[in-house]
Design an enzyme around this catalytic site. Structure first.
Site, mmCIF file in Angstrom:
data_model
loop_
_atom_site.group_PDB
_atom_site.id
_atom_site.type_symbol
_atom_site.label_atom_id
_atom_site.label_comp_id
_atom_site.label_asym_id
_atom_site.label_seq_id
_atom_site.Cartn_x
_atom_site.Cartn_y
_atom_site.Cartn_z
ATOM 1 N N GLU A 55 0.816 -1.138 -0.026
ATOM 2 C CA GLU A 55 -0.121 -0.125 -0.018
ATOM 3 C C GLU A 55 0.851 1.202 -0.062
ATOM 4 O OE1 GLU A 55 -1.558 0.583 3.974
ATOM 5 O OE2 GLU A 55 -3.369 1.624 3.311
ATOM 6 N N ASN A 115 -7.088 5.995 -1.721
ATOM 7 C CA ASN A 115 -5.817 5.181 -1.558
ATOM 8 C C ASN A 115 -6.022 4.011 -2.606
ATOM 9 O OD1 ASN A 115 -4.061 3.289 -0.406
ATOM 10 N ND2 ASN A 115 -4.867 3.793 1.840
ATOM 11 N N LYS A 132 -9.435 2.137 -1.759
ATOM 12 C CA LYS A 132 -9.781 1.463 -0.683
ATOM 13 C C LYS A 132 -11.160 2.005 0.231
ATOM 14 C CE LYS A 132 -7.179 1.058 3.845
ATOM 15 N NZ LYS A 132 -5.777 1.624 4.420
ATOM 16 N N GLU A 151 -5.776 8.761 7.835
ATOM 17 C CA GLU A 151 -6.574 8.180 6.399
ATOM 18 C C GLU A 151 -7.988 9.036 6.256
ATOM 19 O OE1 GLU A 151 -5.783 4.466 4.584
ATOM 20 O OE2 GLU A 151 -4.951 3.880 6.524
ATOM 21 N N CYS A 177 -4.897 -3.029 3.075
ATOM 22 C CA CYS A 177 -4.736 -2.726 4.457
ATOM 23 C C CYS A 177 -5.752 -2.980 5.135
ATOM 24 C CB CYS A 177 -3.899 -1.532 4.778
ATOM 25 S SG CYS A 177 -3.355 -1.662 6.349
ATOM 26 N N ASN A 202 0.258 -1.112 5.327
ATOM 27 C CA ASN A 202 1.245 -0.319 6.152
ATOM 28 C C ASN A 202 0.481 -0.538 7.656
ATOM 29 O OD1 ASN A 202 3.000 1.694 4.895
ATOM 30 N ND2 ASN A 202 1.457 1.165 3.254
HETATM 31 N N1 CDT Z 1 -2.917 1.434 6.484
HETATM 32 C C1 CDT Z 1 -3.839 0.880 7.219
HETATM 33 O O1 CDT Z 1 -4.987 0.693 6.937
HETATM 34 N N2 CDT Z 1 -3.484 0.362 8.405
HETATM 35 C C2 CDT Z 1 -4.414 0.050 9.333
HETATM 36 C C3 CDT Z 1 -3.853 0.519 10.738
HETATM 37 C C4 CDT Z 1 -5.008 0.463 11.867
HETATM 38 S S1 CDT Z 1 -4.764 1.734 13.110
HETATM 39 C C5 CDT Z 1 -5.489 2.889 12.632
HETATM 40 C C6 CDT Z 1 -4.604 -1.447 9.421
HETATM 41 O O2 CDT Z 1 -5.747 -1.979 9.749
HETATM 42 O O3 CDT Z 1 -3.508 -2.055 9.597
#
Ligand code: CDT
Length: 319
Positions: A55, A115, A132, A151, A177, A202
């Protein structure tokens, strides 16, 4: 480039999960693309048909920063794909005959910020793009956090939903993600016969709203992708940007999951690393045609709450 031996029924796609280590705040796009190219060439050397990158692969994970100037935010976005910096990746992929999937921040001509993850064929042409759906984190500055997760401020939610494409000899879908934590993601793809789900991520290891989850970050990552794969009879490829990026430790553990739910390959490091697996798409039928024969066993009339409501509604008799 899908391998099909004469007389052999299997559809095997050799897939490289191209994990990235940290991308610095001041690292230029062309420097990152050089790293992507190294991984692409390794993948070609290993006979890969398809390479999956993380991502938001082209920049640091900028939602960790509170930015007030829209120009500073837009600087992390691509206004076209291929862009000037990624053109070399598209042309190298076409020259080598290797497809790829790449996450990036997309700024559309009408000013929308997404995204996004793109799927590119072995001819270097775009097959499809996914925007996304599940945007995690928060909208406003929350100074109590050691780093932000904005985000929900910087991106518009994708409105096309979870689509599939006929590609690489099978039915391919994408998710990004946080999407991987939601069973709906896999099920909507599963209901379209998906055989291969490509997911970039990420994931900061520290989860400020509930740090008790930090130690479980790797467990939860595997748990959701293994469950999604098994319950929908599909391959799942999860690819991280891992390691300590601008002071924030991010989960690595990129992996390739079989329709059985088993992890067949997993990254060993937190840096740039290619993980390869030969994925037989026909293996999906074992699960789609037996335990998870949707047409035979699902009871959609029992699941209406899933699309009728968003939050939890405890019925009066259970309060
Ligand atoms: N990039 C992304 O979606 N990361 C989220 C972090 C969650 S905490 C705000 C994840 O679900 O891994």
């Amino acid at each position: 480039m899908v391998t099909r031996e004469a007389g052999e029924m299997s559809r095997t796609v050799t897939i490289g999960a191209a994990q990235l280590g940290p991308v610095g705040l001041h690292e230029r796009r062309d420097e990152v693309v050089d790293r992507l190219l190294v991984l692409l060439h390794q993948a070609h050397h290993h006979g890969c048909d398809l390479v999956v990158y993380p991502e938001l692969a082209l920049t640091t994970f900028f939602p960790r920063y509170w930015l007030e100037d829209q120009a500073d935010i837009d600087a992390f976005f691509e206004t076209e794909m291929p862009s000037a910096a990624t053109a070399a990746l598209f042309s190298a992929a076409a020259r080598l005959g290797v497809g790829f999937s790449l996450g990036f921040a997309e700024l559309t001509p009408d000013g929308h910020h997404f995204n996004t993850q793109v799927l590119v064929g072995p001819d270097g042409r775009e097959i499809g793009r996914y925007r996304k759906v599940h945007l995690p984190g928060h909208e406003e500055h929350e100074p109590w956090r050691p780093f932000q997760h904005l985000e929900r401020r910087y991106f518009d939610p994708g409105e096309e939903g979870f689509e599939v494409w006929k590609a690489f000899g099978g039915v391919v879908g994408m998710a990004i993600c946080n999407d991987r934590r939601w069973p709906e993601t896999y099920r909507v793809l599963g209901l379209q016969g998906v055989e291969l789900v490509l997911i970039g991520y990420n994931t900061p290891i520290h989860y400020a709203p509930d740090p008790s989850q930090d130690i479980l970050a790797g467990f939860h990552n595997a748990l959701v992708m293994q469950a999604g794969a098994y319950q929908n009879g599909t391959w799942v490829v999860g690819v991280a940007k891992g390691g300590e990026e601008e002071g924030v430790a991010s989960l690595a553990q990129s992996c390739i999951v079989a329709p059985s739910g088993q992890i067949v390959a997993q990254a060993l490091t937190t840096g740039d690393e290619l993980v390869v697996a030969r994925c037989d798409l026909d293996w999906c039928a074992r699960y789609k045609g037996t335990l998870f024969d949707f047409d035979r066993y699902r009871r959609p009339e029992m699941y209406t709450a899933i699309t009728a409501q968003r939050g939890v509604v405890v019925p009066p008799h259970a309060r």
